[in-house]
Design a protein around this motif. Structure first.
Motif, PDB file in Angstrom:
ATOM      1  N   GLU A 122       5.923  -4.005   7.424  1.00 58.31           N
ATOM      2  CA  GLU A 122       7.184  -3.201   7.071  1.00 58.31           C
ATOM      3  C   GLU A 122       6.787  -2.008   6.350  1.00 58.31           C
ATOM      4  O   GLU A 122       5.823  -1.899   5.521  1.00 58.31           O
ATOM      5  N   LEU A 123       7.586  -0.805   6.748  1.00 55.61           N
ATOM      6  CA  LEU A 123       7.249   0.394   5.743  1.00 55.61           C
ATOM      7  C   LEU A 123       8.661   0.758   5.114  1.00 55.61           C
ATOM      8  O   LEU A 123       9.691   1.005   5.898  1.00 55.61           O
ATOM      9  N   LYS A 124       8.510   0.906   3.796  1.00 59.62           N
ATOM     10  CA  LYS A 124       9.734   1.379   3.241  1.00 59.62           C
ATOM     11  C   LYS A 124       9.532   2.791   2.775  1.00 59.62           C
ATOM     12  O   LYS A 124       8.819   3.128   2.008  1.00 59.62           O
ATOM     13  N   HIS A 125      10.622   3.705   2.675  1.00 58.93           N
ATOM     14  CA  HIS A 125      10.569   4.929   2.515  1.00 58.93           C
ATOM     15  C   HIS A 125      10.970   4.898   0.815  1.00 58.93           C
ATOM     16  O   HIS A 125      11.835   4.476   0.343  1.00 58.93           O
ATOM     17  N   LEU A 126      10.108   5.636   0.135  1.00 60.78           N
ATOM     18  CA  LEU A 126      10.431   5.667  -1.485  1.00 60.78           C
ATOM     19  C   LEU A 126      10.880   7.017  -1.754  1.00 60.78           C
ATOM     20  O   LEU A 126      11.886   7.090  -2.665  1.00 60.78           O
ATOM     21  N   HIS A 127      10.389   8.073  -1.445  1.00 58.16           N
ATOM     22  CA  HIS A 127      10.981   9.533  -1.806  1.00 58.16           C
ATOM     23  C   HIS A 127      10.404  10.629  -0.871  1.00 58.16           C
ATOM     24  O   HIS A 127       9.670  10.330  -0.071  1.00 58.16           O
TER      25      HIS A 127
ATOM     26  N   ILE B 147       0.733  -1.368  -0.154  1.00 60.74           N
ATOM     27  CA  ILE B 147       0.085  -0.091  -0.159  1.00 60.74           C
ATOM     28  C   ILE B 147       0.900   1.166   0.039  1.00 60.74           C
ATOM     29  O   ILE B 147       1.774   1.334   0.638  1.00 60.74           O
ATOM     30  N   LEU B 148       0.681   2.247  -0.708  1.00 57.62           N
ATOM     31  CA  LEU B 148       1.284   3.443  -1.029  1.00 57.62           C
ATOM     32  C   LEU B 148       0.813   4.528   0.082  1.00 57.62           C
ATOM     33  O   LEU B 148      -0.353   4.488   0.353  1.00 57.62           O
ATOM     34  N   VAL B 149       1.607   4.677   1.090  1.00 58.61           N
ATOM     35  CA  VAL B 149       1.025   5.806   2.002  1.00 58.61           C
ATOM     36  C   VAL B 149       2.012   6.949   1.853  1.00 58.61           C
ATOM     37  O   VAL B 149       3.101   7.374   1.723  1.00 58.61           O
ATOM     38  N   VAL B 150       1.112   8.178   1.557  1.00 58.55           N
ATOM     39  CA  VAL B 150       1.387   9.534   1.272  1.00 58.55           C
ATOM     40  C   VAL B 150       1.282  10.632   2.305  1.00 58.55           C
ATOM     41  O   VAL B 150       0.138  10.486   2.851  1.00 58.55           O
TER      42      VAL B 150
ATOM     43  N   PRO C 116       1.360  14.179   2.454  1.00 61.06           N
ATOM     44  CA  PRO C 116       1.758  15.282   1.425  1.00 61.06           C
ATOM     45  C   PRO C 116       2.569  15.983   1.853  1.00 61.06           C
ATOM     46  O   PRO C 116       2.731  16.572   2.854  1.00 61.06           O
ATOM     47  N   THR C 117       3.229  16.602   0.885  1.00 58.96           N
ATOM     48  CA  THR C 117       4.568  17.449   0.814  1.00 58.96           C
ATOM     49  C   THR C 117       5.581  16.888   1.792  1.00 58.96           C
ATOM     50  O   THR C 117       6.765  17.822   2.014  1.00 58.96           O
ATOM     51  N   GLN C 118       5.564  15.692   2.176  1.00 58.77           N
ATOM     52  CA  GLN C 118       6.692  15.465   3.165  1.00 58.77           C
ATOM     53  C   GLN C 118       7.409  14.018   2.485  1.00 58.77           C
ATOM     54  O   GLN C 118       8.621  14.090   2.260  1.00 58.77           O
ATOM     55  N   ALA C 119       6.591  12.951   2.271  1.00 60.37           N
ATOM     56  CA  ALA C 119       7.333  11.627   1.992  1.00 60.37           C
ATOM     57  C   ALA C 119       6.352  10.736   1.367  1.00 60.37           C
ATOM     58  O   ALA C 119       5.150  10.963   1.592  1.00 60.37           O
ATOM     59  N   THR C 120       6.688   9.854   0.785  1.00 63.46           N
ATOM     60  CA  THR C 120       5.768   8.755   0.157  1.00 63.46           C
ATOM     61  C   THR C 120       6.531   7.349   0.661  1.00 63.46           C
ATOM     62  O   THR C 120       7.801   7.138   0.475  1.00 63.46           O
ATOM     63  N   TYR C 121       5.834   6.397   0.982  1.00 62.36           N
ATOM     64  CA  TYR C 121       6.219   4.875   1.703  1.00 62.36           C
ATOM     65  C   TYR C 121       5.447   3.916   0.994  1.00 62.36           C
ATOM     66  O   TYR C 121       4.422   4.192   0.344  1.00 62.36           O
ATOM     67  N   ARG C 122       5.999   2.939   0.990  1.00 58.31           N
ATOM     68  CA  ARG C 122       5.243   1.533   0.653  1.00 58.31           C
ATOM     69  C   ARG C 122       5.299   0.818   2.016  1.00 58.31           C
ATOM     70  O   ARG C 122       6.250   0.309   2.569  1.00 58.31           O
ATOM     71  N   TRP C 123       4.081   0.558   2.316  1.00 52.63           N
ATOM     72  CA  TRP C 123       3.696  -0.476   3.470  1.00 52.63           C
ATOM     73  C   TRP C 123       3.242  -1.920   3.273  1.00 52.63           C
ATOM     74  O   TRP C 123       2.257  -1.859   2.396  1.00 52.63           O
ATOM     75  N   PHE C 124       3.795  -2.840   3.865  1.00 54.92           N
ATOM     76  CA  PHE C 124       3.218  -4.228   3.791  1.00 54.92           C
ATOM     77  C   PHE C 124       2.780  -4.614   4.965  1.00 54.92           C
ATOM     78  O   PHE C 124       3.240  -5.154   5.780  1.00 54.92           O
ATOM     79  N   PRO C 125       1.494  -4.648   4.884  1.00 52.43           N
ATOM     80  CA  PRO C 125       0.467  -4.809   5.906  1.00 52.43           C
ATOM     81  C   PRO C 125       0.911  -6.373   6.817  1.00 52.43           C
ATOM     82  O   PRO C 125       0.865  -6.359   7.838  1.00 52.43           O
ATOM     83  N   GLY C 126       0.887  -7.166   5.944  1.00 58.09           N
ATOM     84  CA  GLY C 126       0.906  -8.503   6.459  1.00 58.09           C
ATOM     85  C   GLY C 126       2.388  -8.737   7.019  1.00 58.09           C
ATOM     86  O   GLY C 126       2.624  -9.643   8.039  1.00 58.09           O
ATOM     87  N   TYR C 127       3.323  -7.968   6.821  1.00 56.98           N
ATOM     88  CA  TYR C 127       4.789  -8.020   7.347  1.00 56.98           C
ATOM     89  C   TYR C 127       5.057  -6.811   8.295  1.00 56.98           C
ATOM     90  O   TYR C 127       6.081  -6.975   9.256  1.00 56.98           O
TER      91      TYR C 127
END
Length: 77
Positions: free
Chosen positions: A48-53, A30-33, A35-46
């Motif tokens: 885990e939150l990964k920083h994208l930009h 799931i993309l977690v936005v 706004p104006t700060q950062a975008t992450y990808r979150w994997f609910p089953g695990y």
């Protein structure tokens, strides 16, 4: 199946108010936005939150990840 809301606001007690938007990512997770700060990808089953930009602040990222994981576990009440 847990239904994940599109937009949520929360204050985890660290002095910051977060308003994040979540959308399904066609590449998985799931993309977690934040706004104006950062975008992450979150994997609910695990949990885990990964920083994208955007701004990488480990304290904000940790607060968002803890909120997402707890809310997912508790059923987004």
């Amino acid at each position: 199946m847990t239904v994940i809301p599109q937009t949520v606001e929360f204050q985890p007690g660290n002095g910051t108010r977060y308003e994040i938007t979540m959308v399904d990512d066609p590449h998985g997770g799931i993309l977690v936005v934040w706004p104006t700060q950062a975008t992450y990808r979150w994997f609910p089953g695990y949990g885990e939150l990964k920083h994208l930009h955007g701004n990488l602040n480990i304290y904000d990222m940790q607060a968002i990840q803890e909120y997402l994981n707890k809310s997912f576990k508790d059923g987004w009440q």
